[in-house]
Design a protein around this motif. Structure first.
Motif: not given
Length: 495
Positions: A103, A107, A110-111, A126, A141
């Motif tokens: 994760s 994350e 994604l950030h 996602i 997330s």
């Protein structure tokens, strides 16, 4: 018997020392390897050339451990790397059967994507994670995505994203107060309190609020700098039947400290204890900051000592608060001694430590004191954050020390960083003023090669001094990069 015991003790001591040395060397080698990979990724001319082949050559699938990938992505995040490059890396890792994503890695990717407004790519990621690794989809997330959409897009689009999360991304999850809190935090972290209030009024009957909900809103009002709103909402919270906890008190104490009402903050601290609501380390650290703002150095030191009296462990944040208090009182000698004490006690220096110390030295010792600490920071391989880099670049330019500015730029690039565009503005200004046009061109080109746009200000400066061919080269690079970058918030509004 005594002799054999000594020999046994000495052998064990040597083994322990040797194991410690191996561990230290391994950590150093791993850190060096991570920096090398980050530098290769940032230097790569993606998308003009595919990054996948380079990754395959430099990071074989057999080397893809979870911690190694997390650290590379963490460095890319800290380096302000182009989001598409980080995404390519993560996709390369996902293509390997030998790699199990975490994760944390998801994350971070994604950030990085959402920070650069690559929302289409973020949704794409996602959906892929939902299909292949659904356990990685967490409240964190969700928070990353919603917070960035709240920052760069409209109120309506943020609510649409929340609904999309509920219906498409987490269809089997029953949304409740925790998810509601994530949505509220997205607006509060952007200080959009009108929007946060609207969401609360609109949805609180559907998602019953808890004390955490109220603290999120209270924190939002505090971050907006409106102490009256903080107190009004606090009383509303009490009227609604919520009991304040140590987080509630800490937020209010911080609000009073930041507005310079240190006496009121101390009274709240006493009230907090009277309610059997034990102060945390963060509460006391906040009060040390408040004492520093009030130039009450005696009280700051007393509060610092209060930490150990309460059997709490003094951390970097507490040291930074006292260090800042010393600097505000123009006692740089005590601040320097405190920084040395941190090192002795193995308390880590972070960016706030260096930033506060640089500010103190700027006011007292000028450029010479700053240069000495800067050299020490580089020797320790510490990479400062953007706000400190910009502050140093500005100081170096004001003192006509472009040599130091170039040295800092080169150090950051060597570490695989993509320095902030404002840092480049300041450096190019100084270089052009000194007639060092070639170096101004080289630094600007390095920025573009790393997938980051240079500012219009830099282009205008270089238009006045750069030869035609090199200027056209830069402009072509800018145009190619603009095709890859998503539109700004203003562009979306105007369209």
């Amino acid at each position: 018997m005594l002799l054999s015991s000594r020999i046994y003790f000495k052998q064990n001591l040597n083994i322990a020392w040797f194991c410690s040395l191996i561990e230290t060397n391994t950590k150093t080698e791993t850190k060096t390897e991570i920096e090398r990979i980050v530098r290769i990724i940032n230097d790569h001319p993606f998308p003009d050339q595919p990054l996948h082949l380079t990754l395959h050559a430099q990071i074989p699938h057999s080397t893809l451990s979870t911690s190694f990938v997390e650290k590379i992505l963490g460095n890319l995040f800290g380096a302000h790397s182009n989001g598409l490059k980080a995404y390519e890396l993560f996709k390369y890792c996902l293509s390997s059967n030998l790699y199990t994503p975490t994760s944390d890695a998801f994350e971070k990717t994604l950030h990085i994507l959402t920070r650069m407004r690559y929302f289409d790519k973020a949704w794409e990621l996602i959906k892929r994670i939902k299909k292949d690794h659904p356990s990685l989809l967490t409240l964190k997330s969700m928070s990353i995505m919603l917070s960035r959409i709240a920052k760069f897009r409209s109120y309506e689009e943020t609510l649409e994203a929340f609904e999309r999360m509920q219906t498409s991304i987490f269809p089997r999850r029953k949304f409740g107060t925790d998810e509601f809190n994530v949505l509220l935090r997205a607006f509060c972290t952007q200080r959009q309190m009108k929007e946060a209030r609207s969401v609360f009024q609109k949805m609180h009957s559907q998602y019953p609020p808890n004390t955490k909900t109220m603290n999120i809103l209270l924190l939002g009002f505090k971050e907006s700098g409106d102490i009256t709103s903080v107190e009004l909402f606090y009383h509303e919270m009490v009227i609604r039947g919520f009991k304040p906890n140590n987080v509630t008190y800490s937020i209010r104490i911080d609000a009073y400290c930041k507005r310079g009402h240190f006496g009121d903050a101390l009274r709240l601290f006493e009230q907090m204890e009277g309610e059997n609501c034990g102060p945390t380390l963060e509460t006391i650290t906040t009060l040390i900051h408040g004492a520093g703002l009030a130039r009450n150095i005696a009280k700051a030191k007393d509060l610092f000592e209060e930490i150990s009296r309460r059997s709490l462990k003094t951390d970097t944040g507490a040291y930074n608060a006292l260090l800042s208090a010393y600097n505000r009182s123009k006692d740089v000698t005590s601040a320097s001694a405190l920084m040395a004490e941190m090192e002795t006690r193995k308390v880590e220096h972070d960016n706030v430590t260096y930033h506060n110390m640089f500010m103190g030295l700027m006011r007292s010792n000028g450029i010479d004191g700053v240069e000495a600490l800067y050299r020490k920071m580089v020797e320790r391989n510490f990479v400062p954050k953007s706000n400190t880099v910009v502050m140093l670049m500005k100081l170096f330019g004001q003192n006509r020390r472009v040599d130091l500015g170039l040295d800092l730029w080169g150090y950051l690039v060597k570490k695989g960083q993509c320095p902030h565009s404002h840092a480049l503005d300041l450096l190019v200004t100084g270089l052009c003023a000194c007639g060092r046009v070639e170096e101004a061109f080289d630094c600007s080109k390095q920025m573009l090669e790393r997938g980051r746009l240079v500012s219009e200000r830099v282009v205008q400066m270089l238009e006045r001094v750069l030869e035609f061919e090199k200027l056209e080269e830069l402009k072509n690079m800018i145009q190619r990069l603009k095709l890859l970058l998503p539109p700004s918030k203003q562009d979306v509004v105007d369209s």
